[in-house]
Scaffold this active site. Structure first.
Site, PDB file in Angstrom:
ATOM      1  N   ASP A   6       0.811  -1.225   0.000  1.00 56.34           N
ATOM      2  CA  ASP A   6       0.000   0.000   0.000  1.00 56.34           C
ATOM      3  C   ASP A   6       0.845   1.277   0.000  1.00 56.34           C
ATOM      4  OD1 ASP A   6      -2.179  -1.781   0.412  1.00 56.34           O
ATOM      5  OD2 ASP A   6      -1.988  -1.594   2.589  1.00 56.34           O
TER       6      ASP A   6
ATOM      7  N   GLU B 210     -11.534   0.409  -3.541  1.00 58.05           N
ATOM      8  CA  GLU B 210     -10.696   0.949  -2.455  1.00 58.05           C
ATOM      9  C   GLU B 210      -9.501   1.693  -3.054  1.00 58.05           C
ATOM     10  OE1 GLU B 210      -9.530  -2.529  -0.181  1.00 58.05           O
ATOM     11  OE2 GLU B 210      -8.242  -3.275  -1.749  1.00 58.05           O
TER      12      GLU B 210
END
Ligand code: FUB
Length: 331
Positions: A16, A230
């Site tokens: 991420d 997301e």
């Protein structure tokens, strides 16, 4: 070029990534994946992270330095578990670190932590940002100095549980427990909130960002190759705003364009094709006169979904904003 599409960090698992140019260097703010016996369900329990490290590179192709632990969950008074995808920002001489974690009731919230230095350590605010919910904060400061947080993730990220404005608990572990939009219903977008000048609170309640198709109609929930799931990221080029995001269960990174940071955005195309591992998560950033895509895959662990490694590559963006799709394993 040889420095691209390789794990940037190999002594721990990282995921991420968000990346910013601070003090002339590239600072990378990833999640820190941990090895543990993982429960494999739709709630994301296997992403059981507990702390963050910050990394930096003096330039493209330079070594990636680990600055050590920047924040641990034990130092976040309101948080209980699952420190997921973070982001960072600079304003008023301070560095701000934003991160999702579950609160003591098991509800994902967004926390803020502050430091004098880009690598931290960061001191967490005593409570989560009031009005925040779900996961994956992406923070963008516009040329006029206004800062916005984009946020939200379906399934384990709980975004669809807030459709009424209140958190409605369901069975997070089963796909059948998904209680968000279905079929021809408009898909949910991420939310956006403008930040106050203190950078640790919102000016107003978060509002949903709309993503439209080429006919100006909302992208449908069934359009899983294009609908938001997301990992929102905002970049600006030539006066236009570009929201890029993951489609989750179809494993793509897509992007959409708008004349306003608040949208509505119109779908444009694919930034990154699927990578090894279930999740796809990225960050688009400019360094000097070039654009770069930071992302992750699970190649370092031989394909274990929750043990990922951050990578980066140059991103081709045309003057009109069109992005050339990255094929992560083409040579
Ligand atoms: O790393 C945990 C979660 O997986 C992130 O918050 C999502 O974006 C996905 O990458």
């Amino acid at each position: 070029m040889s420095q691209f599409n390789k794990p940037l960090v190999t002594h721990m698992y990282t995921a991420d990534p968000s990346a910013h140019v601070f003090e002339g260097k590239i600072y990378i703010y990833p999640s820190h994946d941990l090895e543990h016996a993982a429960t494999d369900d739709h709630s994301g329990q296997k992403y059981a992270m507990q702390d963050y490290h910050v990394f930096s590179m003096d330039g493209i192709g330079m070594p990636c330095e680990d600055h050590g632990e920047a924040l641990h969950i034990k130092d976040v008074p309101w948080a209980s578990e699952q420190m997921w995808a973070p982001d960072a920002a600079f304003k008023n001489g301070k560095y701000y670190f934003y991160f999702p974690a579950k609160d003591k009731e098991g509800i994902f919230r967004i926390g803020a932590a502050v430091s004098d230095k880009p690598m931290g350590p960061f001191k967490a605010e005593p409570n989560y940002i009031e009005g925040s919910y779900s996961i994956d904060p992406g923070v963008f400061t516009d040329e006029d100095g206004r800062t916005y947080m984009y946020c939200g993730g379906l399934w384990g990220g709980q975004l669809e549980k807030w459709r009424t404005g209140e958190f409605v608990r369901g069975d997070e572990t089963m796909p059948a427990g998904y209680d968000g939009p279905q079929g021809d219903e408009p898909a949910l977008g991420p939310w956006v909130a403008e930040m106050n000048d203190d950078m640790v609170s919102f000016k107003a309640k978060p509002q949903e960002v709309k993503i439209l198709d080429e006919n100006g109609e909302p992208i449908k929930a069934s359009d899983t190759d294009r609908r938001y799931f997301e990992a929102p990221c905002m970049h600006k080029l030539g006066g236009k705003y570009y929201l890029s995001y993951s489609t989750g269960d179809t494993h793509l990174i897509c992007y959409a364009e708008s004349g306003s940071p608040l949208g509505p955005f119109t779908y444009k195309g694919v930034v990154l094709e699927p990578v090894v591992g279930w999740t796809n998560h990225h960050y688009i950033t400019q360094f000097k006169d070039k654009w770069y895509l930071f992302y992750h895959d699970s190649s370092l662990s031989g394909g274990v979904d929750h043990l990922r490694c951050i990578k980066y590559t140059e991103l081709e963006i045309a003057h009109d904003g069109t992005i050339t799709t990255v094929k992560p394993y083409a040579d």
